[in-house]
Design a protein around this motif. Structure first.
Motif, PDB file in Angstrom:
ATOM      1  N   GLY A 120       0.812  -1.218   0.000  1.00 55.29           N
ATOM      2  CA  GLY A 120       0.000   0.000   0.000  1.00 55.29           C
ATOM      3  C   GLY A 120       0.835   1.254   0.000  1.00 55.29           C
ATOM      4  N   GLY A 158      -3.629   1.845  -3.318  1.00 56.66           N
ATOM      5  CA  GLY A 158      -2.860   2.222  -2.146  1.00 56.66           C
ATOM      6  C   GLY A 158      -3.655   2.131  -0.873  1.00 56.66           C
ATOM      7  N   LEU A 204      -3.835  -1.137   2.476  1.00 51.28           N
ATOM      8  CA  LEU A 204      -3.597  -0.624   3.833  1.00 51.28           C
ATOM      9  C   LEU A 204      -4.772  -0.938   4.751  1.00 51.28           C
TER      10      LEU A 204
END
Lengths: 122, 86, 110, 96
Positions: C8, C39, C43
């Motif tokens: 990420g 991204g 995460l």
């Protein structure tokens, strides 16, 4: 002891004051007032913070702590945070009033320059 | 575990810092809107990971509000660009 | 979890570099969209895996993920449409403009 | 807990950079965007300083409502200002 937060609040306040004093565009002047308001919020929340403190909310306490332990422990000052909350709401209302005055000036004088408005008043 | 979460939060804000260059030199208004939108997303991720590091689930609501309202702001700015907001 | 977080962060960094280096608005919009999709989602998955599946973090992280997947294409499309309608110029090396009236969609390719 | 200070100083630097950008950008719409970025970064700083309720209202007011107010004011005053007056915009935007 978060001196850096106070210094940053002072710097942002000085930036807003510089904008109000030197720029000629009326909307830019109102933007400088918004910057000064943001510096005030930053100063209030930094005053409320204590070292290693957490939020003064008893819902969902950290692991291994009960809400009573959290209330007796190290939390930030909720009074100044509520002052800051009130200041944000009043600040957006004040900005709306200023912007409506600027729009009325632009409709009346056909300009947004502060110096030209002053000349046109005679 | 806490250290990893804090490091990810710091890295997100450090990655978001060069977006201010695009915000400063962007030739048109659309470039600046793109930069602010990406900055909002990175700030939302940083808030999420700081909440996991500080072990307070109450901070996650701020990330939720940031995610939903940045979308609303982008739509409003796009409408403003098309001159339908006046 | 560390692998997901590294993926990420790498995609976020590449998206930011793309926003800084791309030549015109539309490529930058594409980079912003890629930053959010590739991204943010790994995460959030890293957060879910790291905190366990039955905690208070998981529901909100999944809600943020769902919201981003719904909302991000809409805002990117609205921004690109507004930029095109206000006449933001494309890069001088662009070879195809399918939205311009009078241009057939399949021809014009070099 | 020393990592907290790294995050604090980083976000403080971002706040200061956004304030300087708000003053320094000549384009009026760009200054409004810098103000929106200031509101977003300030939201992160309020969460770090332990004030999530203030961060809620700052996220709505500082990042969305205040720039929308400014944009409406700029758009309404653009139609009224004389043609040769400088509204602080770029050259390429004035034909539209």
């Amino acid at each position: 002891m978060i001196v850096a937060n106070y210094l940053t609040a002072a710097a942002v306040f000085c930036a807003g004051l510089y904008t109000v004093l030197t720029r000629r565009n009326l909307i830019k002047i109102v933007m400088g007032l918004s910057l000064m308001e943001a510096a005030t919020y930053l100063l209030m929340v930094s005053l409320a913070y204590r070292a290693d403190s957490t939020a003064p909310v008893l819902l969902n306490p950290p692991r291994g702590q009960s809400p009573q332990q959290l209330a007796e422990g190290n939390v930030a000052d909720p009074v100044l945070q509520n002052f800051c909350l009130t200041a944000i709401v009043i600040g957006v209302a004040v900005t709306a009033v200023f912007l409506s005055v600027v729009v009325r000036i632009a409709q009346h004088y056909r300009t947004l320059d502060a110096d030209q408005v002053r000349e046109l008043r005679g | 575990m806490t250290l990893i979460f804090t490091l990810v939060a710091i890295a997100e804000m450090a990655i978001a810092a060069p977006l201010l260059i695009r915000l400063a030199i962007g030739p048109t208004i659309s470039d600046r809107i793109v930069a602010v939108n990406t900055l909002s997303t990175q700030a939302m991720l940083s808030v999420l990971f700081f909440a996991a590091a500080a072990d307070r689930a109450i901070y996650l609501d701020v990330a939720l509000w940031l995610a939903s309202f940045s979308y609303l702001g982008t739509i409003v700015w796009a409408r403003y660009l098309e001159r339908e907001l006046l | 979890m560390i692998a997901l977080a590294v993926i990420g962060l790498g995609f976020s960094l590449s998206g930011v570099v793309g926003i800084l280096r791309m030549p015109d608005v539309y490529c930058r919009i594409q980079c912003s969209s890629k930053t959010i999709t590739m991204g943010a989602l790994p995460l959030l998955l890293a957060l879910v895996v790291g905190e366990g599946f039955v905690s208070g973090y998981t529901s909100r992280a999944l809600l943020v993920m769902f919201l981003l997947l719904i909302v991000n294409p809409v805002s990117s499309h609205a921004l690109a449409r507004a930029a095109y309608k206000t006449g933001v110029p494309m890069w001088h090396g662009a070879v195809l403009d399918q939205a311009r009236p009078g241009e057939p969609a399949d021809e014009g390719r070099p | 807990m020393s990592w907290f200070w790294v995050l604090d100083y980083l976000v403080l630097a971002l706040v200061l950079a956004c304030a300087v950008l708000t003053v320094a950008v000549r384009n009026l719409n760009g200054a409004v965007m810098a103000l929106s970025a200031l509101g977003t970064v300030l939201t992160v700083l309020f969460v770090i300083l332990g004030a999530p309720d203030v961060a809620h209202s700052e996220a709505v007011v500082g990042a969305i409502a205040l720039p929308v107010l400014y944009l409406v004011a700029i758009g309404k005053s653009r139609t009224d200002v004389a043609r040769d007056a400088n509204l602080g915009e770029e050259r390429s935007r004035e034909q539209t």
